[in-house]
Design a protein around this motif. Structure first.
Motif, mmCIF file in Angstrom:
data_model
loop_
_atom_site.group_PDB
_atom_site.id
_atom_site.type_symbol
_atom_site.label_atom_id
_atom_site.label_comp_id
_atom_site.label_asym_id
_atom_site.label_seq_id
_atom_site.Cartn_x
_atom_site.Cartn_y
_atom_site.Cartn_z
ATOM 1 N N ALA A 14 44.466 -22.839 26.931
ATOM 2 C CA ALA A 14 45.024 -22.020 27.998
ATOM 3 C C ALA A 14 46.461 -21.630 27.656
ATOM 4 C CB ALA A 14 44.986 -22.779 29.316
ATOM 5 N N GLY A 15 46.783 -20.360 27.911
ATOM 6 C CA GLY A 15 48.092 -19.831 27.569
ATOM 7 C C GLY A 15 48.152 -19.190 26.202
ATOM 8 N N GLY A 16 47.102 -19.373 25.422
ATOM 9 C CA GLY A 16 47.068 -18.823 24.078
ATOM 10 C C GLY A 16 46.605 -17.378 24.052
ATOM 11 N N SER A 17 46.439 -16.869 22.833
ATOM 12 C CA SER A 17 46.073 -15.469 22.635
ATOM 13 C C SER A 17 44.929 -15.345 21.640
ATOM 14 C CB SER A 17 47.273 -14.675 22.108
ATOM 15 O OG SER A 17 48.340 -14.679 23.025
ATOM 16 N N LEU A 18 44.173 -14.282 21.802
ATOM 17 C CA LEU A 18 43.137 -13.878 20.848
ATOM 18 C C LEU A 18 43.122 -12.363 20.789
ATOM 19 C CD1 LEU A 18 40.037 -16.124 21.712
ATOM 20 C CD2 LEU A 18 41.372 -16.207 19.598
ATOM 21 N N THR A 66 45.366 -6.043 26.647
ATOM 22 C CA THR A 66 45.672 -4.677 26.249
ATOM 23 C C THR A 66 44.569 -4.167 25.333
ATOM 24 O OG1 THR A 66 48.060 -5.106 26.356
ATOM 25 C CG2 THR A 66 47.329 -3.151 25.143
ATOM 26 N N MET A 67 43.995 -3.037 25.713
ATOM 27 C CA MET A 67 42.969 -2.416 24.880
ATOM 28 C C MET A 67 43.569 -1.245 24.126
ATOM 29 S SD MET A 67 39.193 -1.093 25.959
ATOM 30 C CE MET A 67 37.978 -0.647 24.718
ATOM 31 N N SER A 68 43.188 -1.095 22.872
ATOM 32 C CA SER A 68 43.666 0.007 22.049
ATOM 33 C C SER A 68 42.567 0.432 21.092
ATOM 34 C CB SER A 68 44.932 -0.403 21.278
ATOM 35 O OG SER A 68 44.650 -1.493 20.414
ATOM 36 N N ARG A 69 42.769 1.549 20.439
ATOM 37 C CA ARG A 69 41.783 2.017 19.459
ATOM 38 C C ARG A 69 42.479 2.694 18.294
ATOM 39 N NH1 ARG A 69 37.675 5.561 22.519
ATOM 40 N NH2 ARG A 69 36.744 5.786 20.449
ATOM 41 N N ASP A 70 41.844 2.590 17.141
ATOM 42 C CA ASP A 70 42.286 3.265 15.926
ATOM 43 C C ASP A 70 41.107 4.103 15.466
ATOM 44 O OD1 ASP A 70 42.993 4.068 13.384
ATOM 45 O OD2 ASP A 70 43.913 2.164 12.842
ATOM 46 N N ASN A 71 41.123 5.373 15.806
ATOM 47 C CA ASN A 71 39.976 6.228 15.506
ATOM 48 C C ASN A 71 39.790 6.440 14.000
ATOM 49 O OD1 ASN A 71 39.102 6.515 18.150
ATOM 50 N ND2 ASN A 71 40.398 8.307 18.509
ATOM 51 N N ALA A 72 40.841 6.348 13.248
ATOM 52 C CA ALA A 72 40.712 6.486 11.796
ATOM 53 C C ALA A 72 39.885 5.345 11.208
ATOM 54 C CB ALA A 72 42.087 6.528 11.146
ATOM 55 N N GLN A 79 43.555 -7.082 22.897
ATOM 56 C CA GLN A 79 44.543 -8.135 22.746
ATOM 57 C C GLN A 79 44.587 -8.927 24.045
ATOM 58 O OE1 GLN A 79 46.522 -9.053 20.034
ATOM 59 N NE2 GLN A 79 47.049 -10.801 21.339
ATOM 60 N N MET A 80 44.303 -10.210 23.954
ATOM 61 C CA MET A 80 44.222 -11.062 25.146
ATOM 62 C C MET A 80 45.313 -12.121 25.061
ATOM 63 S SD MET A 80 40.080 -11.501 25.457
ATOM 64 C CE MET A 80 39.954 -12.517 23.994
ATOM 65 N N ASN A 81 46.257 -12.044 25.987
ATOM 66 C CA ASN A 81 47.364 -12.993 26.050
ATOM 67 C C ASN A 81 47.277 -13.820 27.323
ATOM 68 O OD1 ASN A 81 48.416 -11.833 23.659
ATOM 69 N ND2 ASN A 81 49.609 -10.351 24.838
ATOM 70 N N SER A 82 48.014 -14.905 27.361
ATOM 71 C CA SER A 82 48.048 -15.781 28.543
ATOM 72 C C SER A 82 46.641 -16.106 29.026
ATOM 73 C CB SER A 82 48.862 -15.124 29.661
ATOM 74 O OG SER A 82 50.172 -14.837 29.226
ATOM 75 N N LEU A 83 45.801 -16.482 28.108
ATOM 76 C CA LEU A 83 44.399 -16.739 28.447
ATOM 77 C C LEU A 83 44.253 -17.914 29.401
ATOM 78 C CD1 LEU A 83 42.881 -16.010 24.962
ATOM 79 C CD2 LEU A 83 42.115 -14.967 27.108
ATOM 80 N N GLY A 112 28.023 -9.248 20.912
ATOM 81 C CA GLY A 112 28.878 -10.149 21.664
ATOM 82 C C GLY A 112 29.616 -11.139 20.786
ATOM 83 N N THR A 113 30.766 -11.583 21.281
ATOM 84 C CA THR A 113 31.538 -12.619 20.612
ATOM 85 C C THR A 113 32.041 -13.586 21.683
ATOM 86 O OG1 THR A 113 33.375 -13.045 19.067
ATOM 87 C CG2 THR A 113 33.704 -11.279 20.673
ATOM 88 N N GLN A 114 31.912 -14.877 21.410
ATOM 89 C CA GLN A 114 32.219 -15.888 22.421
ATOM 90 C C GLN A 114 33.714 -16.184 22.453
ATOM 91 O OE1 GLN A 114 30.157 -17.456 24.663
ATOM 92 N NE2 GLN A 114 31.987 -18.464 25.499
ATOM 93 N N VAL A 115 34.262 -16.208 23.650
ATOM 94 C CA VAL A 115 35.642 -16.625 23.876
ATOM 95 C C VAL A 115 35.611 -17.841 24.786
ATOM 96 C CG1 VAL A 115 37.843 -16.021 24.947
ATOM 97 C CG2 VAL A 115 36.618 -14.329 23.558
ATOM 98 N N THR A 116 36.209 -18.918 24.326
ATOM 99 C CA THR A 116 36.269 -20.145 25.119
ATOM 100 C C THR A 116 37.720 -20.575 25.246
ATOM 101 O OG1 THR A 116 34.099 -20.831 24.296
ATOM 102 C CG2 THR A 116 35.475 -22.519 25.318
ATOM 103 N N VAL A 117 38.163 -20.741 26.486
ATOM 104 C CA VAL A 117 39.541 -21.134 26.757
ATOM 105 C C VAL A 117 39.529 -22.529 27.374
ATOM 106 C CG1 VAL A 117 41.706 -20.525 27.875
ATOM 107 C CG2 VAL A 117 40.121 -18.725 27.159
ATOM 108 N N SER A 118 40.148 -23.462 26.698
ATOM 109 C CA SER A 118 40.176 -24.844 27.189
ATOM 110 C C SER A 118 41.421 -25.086 28.039
ATOM 111 C CB SER A 118 40.138 -25.821 26.013
ATOM 112 O OG SER A 118 41.288 -25.659 25.208
ATOM 113 N N SER A 119 41.272 -25.955 29.019
ATOM 114 C CA SER A 119 42.401 -26.234 29.917
ATOM 115 C C SER A 119 43.252 -27.374 29.394
ATOM 116 C CB SER A 119 41.872 -26.586 31.306
ATOM 117 O OG SER A 119 40.982 -27.673 31.228
#
Length: 119
Positions: A14-18, A66-72, A79-83, A112-119
């Motif tokens: 928790a509090g980390g980023s992915l 924050t979602m972004s894209r690089d069309n090239a 970007q997921m912060n403060s998870l 799909g891709t799994q995201v697990t946030v531990s407390s």
């Protein structure tokens, strides 16, 4: 046919980023990130217009993701912060022909891709 491949999930405290990535084949589409936790319905997290000029975020992630894209590179990012532990879910990338935030409006889905946030 559009093929989507997600990557970047994992286990974080928790509090980390992915940062999630999704590479798409085919033409340019509206792209979205969705998530589904066990026993819950799939929900929208974020979406981005074809050009990247417009974005939408669920209230639960505003200010943290924050979602972004690089069309090239035919790639979108989340970007997921403060998870938080409640962010734990399978995260899916999806493509739609028109602007939409509901899962039912998206035509193509990644595995799909799994995201697990531990407390």
């Amino acid at each position: 046919q559009v093929q989507l491949v997600e990557s970047g999930g994992g286990l974080v405290q928790a509090g980390g980023s992915l940062r999630l990535s999704c590479t798409a084949s085919g033409l340019r589409y509206v792209m979205g990130w969705f998530r589904q936790a066990p026993g819950k319905e799939r929900e929208g997290v974020s979406c981005i217009s074809e050009s990247g000029a417009s974005t939408w975020y669920a209230d639960s992630v505003k200010g943290r993701f924050t979602m972004s894209r690089d069309n090239a590179k035919n790639t979108v990012y989340l970007q997921m912060n403060s998870l938080k532990p409640e962010d734990t879910a399978m995260y899916y990338c999806a493509a739609a022909r028109y602007w939409a935030t509901r899962p039912a409006s998206y035509n193509y889905w990644g595995q799909g891709t799994q995201v697990t946030v531990s407390s």
